[in-house]
Design an enzyme around this catalytic site. Structure first.
Site, PDB file in Angstrom:
ATOM      1  N   ASP A  13       0.139   1.121   0.357  1.00 56.63           N
ATOM      2  CA  ASP A  13      -0.050   2.086   1.162  1.00 56.63           C
ATOM      3  C   ASP A  13       0.535   3.490   1.055  1.00 56.63           C
ATOM      4  O   ASP A  13       0.890   4.187   1.740  1.00 56.63           O
ATOM      5  CB  ASP A  13       1.026   1.772   2.767  1.00 56.63           C
ATOM      6  CG  ASP A  13       0.530   0.297   2.941  1.00 56.63           C
ATOM      7  OD1 ASP A  13      -0.606  -0.055   3.169  1.00 56.63           O
ATOM      8  OD2 ASP A  13       1.584  -0.603   3.489  1.00 56.63           O
ATOM      9  N   LYS A  16      -3.864   5.471  -1.402  1.00 52.61           N
ATOM     10  CA  LYS A  16      -4.588   5.295  -2.507  1.00 52.61           C
ATOM     11  C   LYS A  16      -6.120   5.587  -2.036  1.00 52.61           C
ATOM     12  O   LYS A  16      -7.087   6.382  -2.873  1.00 52.61           O
ATOM     13  CB  LYS A  16      -4.617   3.881  -3.016  1.00 52.61           C
ATOM     14  CG  LYS A  16      -3.451   3.545  -3.753  1.00 52.61           C
ATOM     15  CD  LYS A  16      -3.384   2.148  -4.241  1.00 52.61           C
ATOM     16  CE  LYS A  16      -3.414   0.991  -3.508  1.00 52.61           C
ATOM     17  NZ  LYS A  16      -2.345   1.041  -2.374  1.00 52.61           N
ATOM     18  N   GLY A  40      -6.077  -2.262   3.080  1.00 46.46           N
ATOM     19  CA  GLY A  40      -6.712  -1.303   3.809  1.00 46.46           C
ATOM     20  C   GLY A  40      -6.609   0.090   3.292  1.00 46.46           C
ATOM     21  O   GLY A  40      -5.449   0.802   3.335  1.00 46.46           O
ATOM     22  N   HIS A  41      -7.723   0.354   2.587  1.00 43.48           N
ATOM     23  CA  HIS A  41      -7.801   1.809   2.097  1.00 43.48           C
ATOM     24  C   HIS A  41      -8.643   2.572   3.361  1.00 43.48           C
ATOM     25  O   HIS A  41      -9.776   2.705   3.629  1.00 43.48           O
ATOM     26  CB  HIS A  41      -8.545   1.790   0.955  1.00 43.48           C
ATOM     27  CG  HIS A  41      -7.901   1.339  -0.137  1.00 43.48           C
ATOM     28  ND1 HIS A  41      -8.655   0.756  -1.272  1.00 43.48           N
ATOM     29  CD2 HIS A  41      -6.811   0.926  -0.313  1.00 43.48           C
ATOM     30  CE1 HIS A  41      -7.753   0.142  -2.228  1.00 43.48           C
ATOM     31  NE2 HIS A  41      -6.586   0.245  -1.705  1.00 43.48           N
ATOM     32  N   GLN A 224      -2.891  -2.763  -2.915  1.00 39.09           N
ATOM     33  CA  GLN A 224      -1.460  -2.992  -2.656  1.00 39.09           C
ATOM     34  C   GLN A 224      -0.802  -2.146  -3.781  1.00 39.09           C
ATOM     35  O   GLN A 224      -1.223  -1.008  -4.106  1.00 39.09           O
ATOM     36  CB  GLN A 224      -1.231  -4.687  -2.991  1.00 39.09           C
ATOM     37  CG  GLN A 224      -1.479  -5.430  -1.846  1.00 39.09           C
ATOM     38  CD  GLN A 224      -3.045  -5.970  -1.920  1.00 39.09           C
ATOM     39  OE1 GLN A 224      -3.424  -6.177  -2.991  1.00 39.09           O
ATOM     40  NE2 GLN A 224      -3.796  -5.918  -0.815  1.00 39.09           N
TER      41      GLN A 224
HETATM   42  P1  IMP Z   1      -0.461 -11.172   1.759  1.00 41.00           P
HETATM   43  O1  IMP Z   1      -0.984 -10.394   0.490  1.00 41.00           O
HETATM   44  O2  IMP Z   1      -1.198 -11.086   2.955  1.00 41.00           O
HETATM   45  O3  IMP Z   1      -0.127 -12.630   1.076  1.00 41.00           O
HETATM   46  O4  IMP Z   1       0.945 -10.629   2.036  1.00 41.00           O
HETATM   47  C1  IMP Z   1       2.003 -10.549   0.912  1.00 41.00           C
HETATM   48  C2  IMP Z   1       2.653  -9.229   1.492  1.00 41.00           C
HETATM   49  O5  IMP Z   1       2.051  -8.302   0.935  1.00 41.00           O
HETATM   50  C3  IMP Z   1       3.308  -8.830   2.649  1.00 41.00           C
HETATM   51  O6  IMP Z   1       4.656  -8.205   2.626  1.00 41.00           O
HETATM   52  C4  IMP Z   1       2.375  -8.054   3.181  1.00 41.00           C
HETATM   53  O7  IMP Z   1       2.829  -7.071   4.112  1.00 41.00           O
HETATM   54  C5  IMP Z   1       2.190  -7.238   1.676  1.00 41.00           C
HETATM   55  N1  IMP Z   1       0.551  -6.633   1.745  1.00 41.00           N
HETATM   56  C6  IMP Z   1      -0.351  -7.164   1.566  1.00 41.00           C
HETATM   57  N2  IMP Z   1      -1.546  -6.393   1.318  1.00 41.00           N
HETATM   58  C7  IMP Z   1      -1.030  -4.988   1.408  1.00 41.00           C
HETATM   59  C8  IMP Z   1      -1.294  -3.708   1.516  1.00 41.00           C
HETATM   60  O8  IMP Z   1      -2.788  -3.459   1.326  1.00 41.00           O
HETATM   61  N3  IMP Z   1      -0.462  -2.682   1.834  1.00 41.00           N
HETATM   62  C9  IMP Z   1       0.735  -3.061   1.962  1.00 41.00           C
HETATM   63  N4  IMP Z   1       1.398  -4.324   1.946  1.00 41.00           N
HETATM   64  C10 IMP Z   1       0.573  -5.310   1.671  1.00 41.00           C
END
Ligand code: IMP
Length: 446
Positions: A13, A16, A40-41, A224
């Site tokens: 977040d 990017k 989520g971009h 991420q």
């Molecule tokens: P998962 O990727 O859904 O398995 O989540 C694992 C961790 O990564 C959690 O803390 C999510 O909130 C975090 N996470 C996954 N994708 C994003 C992203 O695009 N931005 C911020 N945090 C993310």
């Protein structure tokens, strides 16, 4: 050459989407190499706002070829929802989107197991997005995964799904006390997805390597952030993929010798969603970030982001493990009305000073931030377009961050519009030799 990798240098977040969109203008290919629709971009183009979860942001600039590389996990349902939403808004998707034939496919049992495992963990849950990411990567490394190419072969798909569902239904019924899932329903739904995916599926590593030899420009679009990397993140509060620059190679089939520059996107303060320690998190009474105005809600889950001061240990760690050669600082304008700004320069833990980001999450959770205080600039930067026109204290802040993280800050973003950007150096200009981390000094201390 140049091929450039862009990654997040904090917990995701970082903004990017906007920087990718900016750099995309001068490249030929944009490649996603890890993660899935957990990302989520957000990109704003004029009055339109686009939130991209799976498809590279380059799709918004029609002439670019966008590739979903082998390191990505694909949920066909989200993929087609995204394609349909984009095309309904007038975005062209025909021949400019390619999906690697070996991407692993997210199935309903992955999403279900993601949610059930989180529930079972109770207070020690990770706070996943519930998109089935970790269970899909678990199947990939457990030699159980079903890949895009498998969906296209009726017999192979039937057999792989049979083996998978047998195991998953044992988990669902015996461990989680849940109803089993139905083979025929999933088989027919995913066979249809396979047919719809067929025109997009190909061997993208051949296409990419040919493009590199033809001197095309490639942007690898990370999702991420470094602190969510399965190797270098704040484990276990991470995601299942390689969010660091190395993931660009393993997730696309491009050798490291082709990578020319790593750009780290860094927010002017710190945020994270999900669980896990966040040493510089604001106490509620000092939290000045307006979640709505400053857009600090998760683009995928809508969760309110946890916010805190800039943590130099986190970003210095990111510069180190990614080889960041240039940083893009985002959301500087959010600090416009902050009279005193803190930067975390070290931690205190059990009476000891800690100068570099610790790999132990237990230690990290006991760390207290040690701050350096700077005067704010107390003026609106959102209309500034040249670095020298930033208020003096804003420039001092940027320069101090650069010194602490050990990388030059070449782009400063002061708002969500494409135009609200200060570009200090054209990052995609032709270079004679690769630019790697620590170019601005800021040696790593132990
Ligand atoms: P998962 O990727 O859904 O398995 O989540 C694992 C961790 O990564 C959690 O803390 C999510 O909130 C975090 N996470 C996954 N994708 C994003 C992203 O695009 N931005 C911020 N945090 C993310």
């Amino acid at each position: 050459m140049p091929s450039t990798v862009l990654i997040g240098a904090q917990w995701g977040d970082e903004g990017k989407g906007k920087i990718i969109d900016l750099l995309t203008e001068s490249v030929d290919f944009v490649v996603r190499m890890q993660g899935g629709s957990n990302a989520g971009h957000t990109v704003r183009v004029g009055d339109d706002e686009f939130i991209l979860h799976l498809i590279p942001s380059g799709i918004l600039r029609g002439s670019k070829t966008c590739i979903i590389g082998n390191g990505v996990v694909v949920d066909p349902q989200s993929l087609f929802e995204e394609i349909d939403t984009l095309t309904s808004k007038g975005v062209r998707i025909d021949g400019n989107l390619l999906i690697n034939e070996t991407v692993h496919i997210i199935f309903p049992y992955h999403k279900l197991l993601d949610v059930l495992r989180e529930e079972l963990k109770g207070s020690s849950k990770i706070g996943t997005t519930g998109r089935g990411i970790s269970p899909t990567y678990m199947d990939k490394v457990g030699y159980m995964g079903i890949r895009a190419i498998d969906l296209l072969d009726e017999d192979v798909f039937r057999e792989k799904l049979r083996i998978n569902l047998h195991e998953k239904n044992l988990f669902l019924t015996r461990v989680y006390d849940h109803e089993p899932l139905d083979f025929d329903e999933i088989y027919s739904q995913y066979s249809a997805y396979g047919e719809r995916m067929r025109p997009y599926i190909c061997n993208t590593e051949i296409i990419l390597n040919r493009a590199l030899k033809e001197d095309k420009k490639i942007l690898f679009e990370g999702a991420q952030g470094t602190l969510l990397d399965v190797n270098f993140g704040s484990y276990p509060y991470v995601t299942a993929s390689s969010t660091t620059a190395g993931g660009a190679c393993t997730g696309s089939g491009t050798g490291p010798t082709w990578i020319d520059l790593v750009v780290g996107v860094v927010k002017a303060y710190t945020t994270r969603v999900g669980s896990g320690p966040l040493p510089t998190e604001f106490p509620p009474e000092a939290d000045f970030v307006d979640r709505k105005r400053d857009r600090e809600y998760g683009a995928t889950t809508g969760r309110s982001r946890r916010c805190g001061w800039f943590d130099a240990l986190v970003v210095r760690h990111a510069v180190r493990v990614n080889g960041i050669g240039a940083a893009a600082l985002t959301k500087l304008d959010v600090l416009d009305n902050t009279p005193k700004i803190n930067i975390c320069t070290s931690y205190q833990c059990d009476g000891q000073a800690i100068k570099e980001f610790p790999n132990s999450t237990a230690i990290l959770s006991r760390c207290q931030p040690v701050y350096e205080e700077m005067d704010g600039w107390m003026s609106d930067t959102s209309n500034v377009r040249r670095y020298e026109d930033l208020p003096e204290n804003a420039r001092k802040y940027v320069e101090r961050l650069s010194e602490l993280i050990g990388a030059p800050i070449e782009i400063v973003s002061v708002g969500s519009e494409r135009s609200q950007t200060i570009v200090r150096r054209d990052l995609l200009q032709k270079r004679n030799s690769p630019t790697r981390g620590n170019v601005a000094g800021g040696s790593f201390q132990q």
